[in-house]
Motif scaffolding. Structure first.
Motif, PDB file in Angstrom:
ATOM      1  N   LYS A  75       7.507  67.092 -24.137  1.00 55.77           N
ATOM      2  CA  LYS A  75       7.171  66.174 -23.049  1.00 55.77           C
ATOM      3  C   LYS A  75       7.871  64.834 -23.242  1.00 55.77           C
ATOM      4  CE  LYS A  75       2.671  66.399 -23.912  1.00 55.77           C
ATOM      5  NZ  LYS A  75       2.598  67.347 -25.018  1.00 55.77           N
ATOM      6  N   SER A  76       7.738  64.306 -24.460  1.00 59.97           N
ATOM      7  CA  SER A  76       8.368  63.001 -24.717  1.00 59.97           C
ATOM      8  C   SER A  76       9.873  63.104 -24.625  1.00 59.97           C
ATOM      9  CB  SER A  76       7.976  62.489 -26.102  1.00 59.97           C
ATOM     10  OG  SER A  76       6.596  62.244 -26.148  1.00 59.97           O
ATOM     11  N   THR A  77      10.419  64.206 -25.139  1.00 57.73           N
ATOM     12  CA  THR A  77      11.864  64.392 -25.069  1.00 57.73           C
ATOM     13  C   THR A  77      12.321  64.396 -23.616  1.00 57.73           C
ATOM     14  OG1 THR A  77      11.709  65.721 -27.062  1.00 57.73           O
ATOM     15  CG2 THR A  77      13.753  65.880 -25.810  1.00 57.73           C
ATOM     16  N   MET A 187       5.990  57.352 -17.404  1.00 60.17           N
ATOM     17  CA  MET A 187       4.892  56.942 -18.280  1.00 60.17           C
ATOM     18  C   MET A 187       4.615  58.042 -19.301  1.00 60.17           C
ATOM     19  SD  MET A 187       2.432  55.315 -15.317  1.00 60.17           S
ATOM     20  CE  MET A 187       1.685  53.974 -16.216  1.00 60.17           C
ATOM     21  N   ASP A 188       4.766  57.707 -20.575  1.00 64.36           N
ATOM     22  CA  ASP A 188       4.554  58.696 -21.643  1.00 64.36           C
ATOM     23  C   ASP A 188       3.203  58.473 -22.312  1.00 64.36           C
ATOM     24  OD1 ASP A 188       4.718  60.569 -23.591  1.00 64.36           O
ATOM     25  OD2 ASP A 188       6.504  59.771 -24.578  1.00 64.36           O
ATOM     26  N   GLU A 189       2.223  59.257 -21.922  1.00 64.18           N
ATOM     27  CA  GLU A 189       0.855  59.132 -22.427  1.00 64.18           C
ATOM     28  C   GLU A 189       0.424  57.673 -22.544  1.00 64.18           C
ATOM     29  OE1 GLU A 189      -0.573  61.765 -25.324  1.00 64.18           O
ATOM     30  OE2 GLU A 189       1.242  62.990 -25.373  1.00 64.18           O
ATOM     31  N   PRO A 190       0.490  56.928 -21.429  1.00 63.97           N
ATOM     32  CA  PRO A 190       0.257  55.483 -21.529  1.00 63.97           C
ATOM     33  C   PRO A 190      -1.183  55.140 -21.899  1.00 63.97           C
ATOM     34  CG  PRO A 190       0.376  56.133 -19.238  1.00 63.97           C
ATOM     35  CD  PRO A 190       0.735  57.340 -20.038  1.00 63.97           C
TER      36      PRO A 190
END
Ligand code: ATP
Ligand code: MG
Lengths: 306, 322
Positions: A75-77, A187-190
């Protein structure tokens, strides 16, 4: 796409008239972000890791898309690649039909960790983007104050980030990203590091912001409720390598409210997500095997807790 | 929990009052040991100071002799039925008592030096401070930017750090003779030694500090449209500034430790010249006073810089209780 054989016509696919009409309207809008056959490999000391394989999807203007998937599925990638912080190995990322090359202010990003600049006050943090993009001091300051007002932090304009709570810091981070008027907000797991109560407030707050401005959102989470509550569509990834498993249209009508958490559509969608992410027949993943604890009894045989 | 137990709880935070008490204690304890050794006659005191020579022909009033020698002479005189020498326990000349050093402290600034060629203590000090200052400034002018660049751009770092790493093992004083040959016998070679002693550590330490900067900060700046040199000037530099400042404080402390060696090179000057001259005339009270004043200046300036740091970087949380 495999479907559960003993559940006919899974209700997460049923949409009310209003919801169907809404998706119809969304499909009329122009495509903001297009990802075509995206692949990403990391070569590390342990050898090659295929983090993403053949990812394709489109996001249309003012759509809210969530990405979920098991830990380590990429996901982050994915979001970092879209932001231009990571280069991709194959495929294409198009923003407004133009290929993405490196990070830029047309794609705002909010990180999970606190990424505010600790040496700048809240106001100066928000002014940072405009200044970097060649806007003058007064104009930048006006913009910053407007956006701080929008996230309800006018009173803290002159505070330093370390004086704010976690929720407030993330609101500043959102304002800082939006003041640049990006085409899409990544937004990455904000809200991942926030407590449950703050998190639910932030979710409602984010929806309010999204409703009021022209912004498209791609939001990563591992919280199923959060994904359903926020999203128009949910992109479900599977791990090793990260591939698209399903792109779900959320049948929960808008406007959303926390009362909907127990509605039939919500529960049906959640059941489907559970099924995808935690398969009913638990095939043990590599990780599970590695970390499986061996239970040894340390207490007296008669000293039972259950 | 008892008070003592509370003080020894691992990593427990100390109250302001406790900190003050313990901090003073850290100075009082060594002072107490020094007082004990100086004023309690049966603690150490390996010598005897002669008060009246009695029948011993080579004894003089005020002479310091070994305890054993004194004992022998007392026995000799008793056997020869002569007048017994009188004396009381004393410490060697190189360990003056606290009050003597305190007096030396005062007279060093108020009384003209006994020997004509000797500078005043404050003149010596001022000269030393200038040497340190220029050594540190010259080193920093090159070392700080190079360190920051090396920490930011991997290629630049790789291009100099292996060599710097090697060079820092070469002891700075070893360059003394070379420095004199190139720069003459006055302050040039002294400043050079301090530069050599500081610069190489400085590059490595600051490069390391720069590398420790959280990548998220840089990435956030990039997604906000920051690029190129602005990333360096508007993000990297301000972000590491408090840590950089702390590094510089530590490096300044190291520069002081090179001072004494540096001042021995060429014509001896400054505080080192003062100390060696005073030791030659056996004014050990002055020697101690001079050594202590180095400590006081070094420690005092660091305290001041620490205070200033908290003013300059109000956002820096790691300086709380620093
Ligand atoms: N810089 C890197 N070098 C090598 N492998 C990497 C790198 N970054 C990520 N990976 C690998 O890529 C895969 C996906 O990682 P990623 O961080 O994108 O997962 P994620 O879905 O965000 O996980 P989480 O839910 O824990 O945040 C993992 O197997 C990870 O080990
Ligand atoms: Mg992640």
């Amino acid at each position: 796409m495999s479907m559960n054989p003993d559940r006919l016509a899974p209700s997460y696919l049923e949409q009310s008239e209003a919801v169907r009409a809404r998706f119809e309207r969304i499909r009329q809008r122009e495509v903001i972000l297009e990802v075509r056959n995206l692949g990403k490999r990391f070569s590390s000391a342990q050898g090659e890791v295929e983090a993403l394989r053949d990812i394709s999807f489109q996001i249309r203007r003012r759509e809210f898309v969530c990405v979920i998937g098991p830990s380590g599925c990429g996901k982050s990638t994915l979001i970092r690649t879209l932001a231009g912080l990571e280069s991709h190995s194959s495929g294409e990322v198009l923003l407004d039909n133009r290929p993405v090359d490196g990070p830029g202010s047309d794609r705002g990003m909010v990180f999970q960790g606190y990424s505010l600049f600790p040496w700048l006050t809240v106001k100066k943090n928000v002014m940072f983007g405009p200044e970097m993009n060649g806007r003058g001091g007064d104009e930048a300051e006006q913009d910053a104050l407007t956006w701080l007002d929008l996230v309800g932090l006018s009173k803290f304009a002159n505070a330093y980030p370390h004086q704010l709570s976690g929720g407030m810091r993330q609101r500043v981070a959102i304002a800082r990203a939006l003041v640049n008027q990006p085409r899409i907000l990544l937004m990455d797991e904000p809200f991942g590091a926030l407590d449950a109560q703050t998190r639910s407030k932030m979710q409602s707050h984010l929806l309010d912001i999204w409703k009021n401005i022209d912004i498209t959102v791609l939001f990563i989470t591992h919280d199923l409720d959060e994904a359903i509550f926020l999203a128009d569509r949910i992109l479900v990834l599977k791990a090793h390598p990260g591939e698209v498993q399903e792109l779900i249209e959320v049948p929960v009508p808008r406007p959303r409210s926390p009362g909907q958490f127990s509605s039939a559509e919500f529960l049906a969608t959640k059941a489907r997500l559970e099924e995808l992410i935690h398969p009913p027949m638990p095939t043990e993943s590599e990780e599970d095997q590695v970390v499986k604890p061996r239970m040894i009894r340390f207490t007296d045989v008669d000293d039972n807790v259950e | 929990m008892g008070t003592i137990a509370k003080w020894f709880a691992a990593r427990a935070r100390l109250g302001a009052q406790q900190r003050t008490i313990l901090g003073l204690g850290s100075f009082l304890l060594p002072l107490l040991v020094w007082c004990m050794v100086s004023y309690v006659p049966f603690v150490w005191h390996p010598k005897v100071v002669v008060e009246s020579p009695g029948g011993v022909d080579y004894f003089q009033v005020g002479m310091l002799v070994d305890k054993a020698v004194f004992k022998d002479e007392v026995a000799n005189m008793r056997a020869a039925n002569l007048l017994l020498p009188q004396g009381k326990p004393a410490n060697p000349i190189y360990l003056p008592a606290p009050h003597e050093v305190a007096r030396a402290f005062y007279t060093a600034f108020t009384a003209k030096p006994e020997q004509k060629d000797l500078p005043w203590l404050h003149q010596s000090l001022w000269h030393s401070i200038q040497v340190i200052f220029w050594g540190f400034v010259i080193s920093s002018v090159f070392g700080v930017p190079l360190g920051i660049l090396s920490g930011t751009y991997a290629a630049l770092g790789r291009l100099n750090e292996p060599f710097v790493e090697f060079f820092r093992y070469l002891p700075a004083p070893a360059f003394g003779a070379l420095a004199v040959a190139i720069l003459g016998i006055y302050d040039g070679p002294k400043i050079a030694i301090i530069v050599i002693g500081t610069f190489f550590q400085q590059v490595l330490i600051i490069a390391n500090t720069t590398r420790k900067l959280d990548a998220t900060i840089l990435e956030a700046a990039m997604t906000l449209g920051t690029r190129g040199l602005k990333l360096l000037t508007r993000v990297v530099v301000p972000a590491i500034l408090p840590d950089l400042y702390r590094d510089q404080r530590i490096l300044l402390g190291w520069a002081w430790t090179y001072l004494i060696v540096a001042e021995l090179i060429g014509t001896s000057t400054g505080i080192t010249w003062f100390i060696t001259q005073q030791a030659r005339y056996q004014h050990f009270d002055n020697v101690y006073a001079a050594i202590m004043i180095i400590g006081i200046i070094g420690f005092g300036s660091d305290l001041l810089l620490g205070r200033l740091g908290r003013r300059l970087f109000p956002w820096d949380r790691s300086q709380d209780h620093g």
